[in-house]
Enzyme design. Structure first.
Site, PDB file in Angstrom:
ATOM      1  N   ASP A  98      41.474  -7.234  50.062  1.00  0.00           N
ATOM      2  CA  ASP A  98      40.368  -8.046  49.564  1.00  0.00           C
ATOM      3  C   ASP A  98      39.306  -8.171  50.644  1.00  0.00           C
ATOM      4  O   ASP A  98      39.614  -8.438  51.819  1.00  0.00           O
ATOM      5  CB  ASP A  98      40.897  -9.425  49.175  1.00  0.00           C
ATOM      6  CG  ASP A  98      39.798 -10.371  48.775  1.00  0.00           C
ATOM      7  OD1 ASP A  98      39.316 -10.272  47.635  1.00  0.00           O
ATOM      8  OD2 ASP A  98      39.402 -11.214  49.624  1.00  0.00           O
ATOM      9  N   GLY A  99      38.047  -8.007  50.256  1.00  0.00           N
ATOM     10  CA  GLY A  99      36.976  -7.996  51.246  1.00  0.00           C
ATOM     11  C   GLY A  99      36.819  -9.298  51.990  1.00  0.00           C
ATOM     12  O   GLY A  99      36.619  -9.312  53.217  1.00  0.00           O
TER      13      GLY A  99
ATOM     14  N   HIS B  50      33.013  -4.651  50.180  1.00  0.00           N
ATOM     15  CA  HIS B  50      33.274  -4.102  48.842  1.00  0.00           C
ATOM     16  C   HIS B  50      32.748  -2.668  48.819  1.00  0.00           C
ATOM     17  O   HIS B  50      31.727  -2.368  48.216  1.00  0.00           O
ATOM     18  CB  HIS B  50      32.592  -4.948  47.768  1.00  0.00           C
ATOM     19  CG  HIS B  50      33.073  -6.364  47.709  1.00  0.00           C
ATOM     20  ND1 HIS B  50      32.735  -7.310  48.649  1.00  0.00           N
ATOM     21  CD2 HIS B  50      33.871  -6.999  46.805  1.00  0.00           C
ATOM     22  CE1 HIS B  50      33.303  -8.470  48.327  1.00  0.00           C
ATOM     23  NE2 HIS B  50      33.996  -8.303  47.216  1.00  0.00           N
TER      24      HIS B  50
ATOM     25  N   GLU C 249      38.248  -1.905  50.424  1.00  0.00           N
ATOM     26  CA  GLU C 249      38.204  -1.626  48.994  1.00  0.00           C
ATOM     27  C   GLU C 249      39.578  -1.879  48.401  1.00  0.00           C
ATOM     28  O   GLU C 249      40.588  -1.393  48.930  1.00  0.00           O
ATOM     29  CB  GLU C 249      37.772  -0.181  48.732  1.00  0.00           C
ATOM     30  CG  GLU C 249      37.737   0.203  47.271  1.00  0.00           C
ATOM     31  CD  GLU C 249      36.878  -0.732  46.414  1.00  0.00           C
ATOM     32  OE1 GLU C 249      37.389  -1.203  45.378  1.00  0.00           O
ATOM     33  OE2 GLU C 249      35.705  -0.973  46.792  1.00  0.00           O
TER      34      GLU C 249
ATOM     35  N   ASP D 250      28.830  -6.848  48.837  1.00  0.00           N
ATOM     36  CA  ASP D 250      28.284  -6.274  47.597  1.00  0.00           C
ATOM     37  C   ASP D 250      29.314  -6.366  46.477  1.00  0.00           C
ATOM     38  O   ASP D 250      29.832  -5.352  46.011  1.00  0.00           O
ATOM     39  CB  ASP D 250      27.887  -4.815  47.880  1.00  0.00           C
ATOM     40  CG  ASP D 250      27.407  -4.088  46.637  1.00  0.00           C
ATOM     41  OD1 ASP D 250      26.879  -4.751  45.724  1.00  0.00           O
ATOM     42  OD2 ASP D 250      27.570  -2.850  46.581  1.00  0.00           O
TER      43      ASP D 250
ATOM     44  N   HIS E 139      20.567  -0.340  50.088  1.00  0.00           N
ATOM     45  CA  HIS E 139      20.779   0.650  51.140  1.00  0.00           C
ATOM     46  C   HIS E 139      19.590   0.748  52.085  1.00  0.00           C
ATOM     47  O   HIS E 139      19.776   0.991  53.287  1.00  0.00           O
ATOM     48  CB  HIS E 139      21.115   2.002  50.516  1.00  0.00           C
ATOM     49  CG  HIS E 139      22.443   1.995  49.813  1.00  0.00           C
ATOM     50  ND1 HIS E 139      22.763   2.847  48.775  1.00  0.00           N
ATOM     51  CD2 HIS E 139      23.540   1.207  49.996  1.00  0.00           C
ATOM     52  CE1 HIS E 139      23.994   2.600  48.365  1.00  0.00           C
ATOM     53  NE2 HIS E 139      24.483   1.612  49.076  1.00  0.00           N
TER      54      HIS E 139
ATOM     55  N   SER F   1      27.526   3.097  50.434  1.00  0.00           N
ATOM     56  CA  SER F   1      27.308   2.383  51.690  1.00  0.00           C
ATOM     57  C   SER F   1      28.268   2.803  52.812  1.00  0.00           C
ATOM     58  O   SER F   1      27.859   2.808  53.978  1.00  0.00           O
ATOM     59  CB  SER F   1      27.374   0.873  51.463  1.00  0.00           C
ATOM     60  OG  SER F   1      28.572   0.491  50.825  1.00  0.00           O
TER      61      SER F   1
END
Length: 283
Positions: free
Chosen positions: A142-143, A42, A115, A163, A19, A97
């Site tokens: 899906d990211g 993510h 997500e 991430d 972060h 995040s």
């Protein structure tokens, strides 16, 4: 993986490095008036109650944000991070995040968060929308698929945070493949990738982060990696630290991040240390 719950790890040393770095990237983008787009592949569940059953099980935040909170930070980047966290910590919560992105970006900048976990998505969607921040878009997808579909943005400025949970050994290659595909379409994307540092106890995943960083460095874009270690790398240490790989980093981020991490680890115990190494510099 739909079994992963970040709440077990909220506010730990991995969140600190991730972060702090992400805020540094956003701060650099804000130096120009032109709007930008942020992507979080993510995203997790918005923010985390440090008193709930998952966060309080191992109290991993005690190895991270608890150690550096309430310090008089001399690093401007660490100070920005602690100031943002302070409102949440006063309520015994830790910001994920998506919150950091939404609260740090400007009204004319855009944010896309992705997500796939059903419970995490519901929390993320409800709470991020309750912030009532302009141009925040929540995707249940899906990211890596989302990054392929949504990049490059218009205007062509922005950054990506990747991430994954790395529960499967194949996820390290997924990162390399995903980043490779993004860079083919969006060569100047600023990309932050978090990764764990795992001891030999991790079996097949031992050394996977290092191999992933080498593969990313071979993509021929400027990049550095920064790492925080909180315990010695013995065979049975487990996750003894973590790092961020930054591709196309903004000017001076390396200096700012190195200073912030050195200051942060000075509060994390006798075995804590940080490092920052360039893997490929801009010719």
């Amino acid at each position: 993986m739909l079994s992963y719950q970040h709440a077990f790890h909220a506010g730990n040393h991995a969140d600190v490095i991730k972060h702090v770095c992400w805020i540094g990237v956003i701060n650099a983008l804000k130096k120009k008036d032109k709007p930008f787009t942020l992507f979080d592949s993510h995203a997790g569940a918005y923010c985390y109650d440090l008193n709930d059953a998952m966060s309080s099980k191992n109290k991993e935040y005690e190895s991270g944000i608890t150690r550096v909170n309430n310090t008089d930070a001399s690093s401007s980047l660490l100070s920005d991070y602690l100031n943002l966290c302070s409102t949440f910590l006063a309520q015994e919560r830790y910001p994920g995040s998506p919150v950091i992105s939404a609260m740090t970006k400007r009204n004319n900048d855009s944010l896309h968060v992705m997500e796939l976990h059903p419970a995490e998505f519901d929390k993320l969607n409800h709470n991020l929308n309750s912030l009532r921040v302009d141009a925040c878009h929540v995707h249940k997808r899906d990211g890596f698929e989302g990054l392929r579909a949504l990049t490059p943005p218009k205007p062509n400025r922005g950054a990506i945070l990747i991430d994954p949970p790395y529960e499967r050994a194949s996820e390290y290659k997924d990162v390399v493949n995903g980043v490779t595909q993004v860079l083919k379409r969006w060569q100047q994307a600023q990309i932050v990738i978090w990764y764990p540092l795992l001891s030999a106890r991790a079996g097949a995943k031992h050394g996977a982060s290092e191999a992933m960083c080498d593969a990313l460095a071979a993509l021929d874009v400027p990049c550095f990696k920064a790492q925080v270690c909180v315990t010695p790398n013995t065979e049975d240490a487990g996750m003894y630290g973590s790092g961020v790989m930054v591709l196309n980093p903004p000017w001076q981020l390396d200096v700012q991040l190195d200073s912030a991490l050195q200051e942060a680890v000075s509060h994390m115990g006798a075995h804590a240390s940080s490092s920052l190494v360039w893997l490929r510099r801009d010719a």
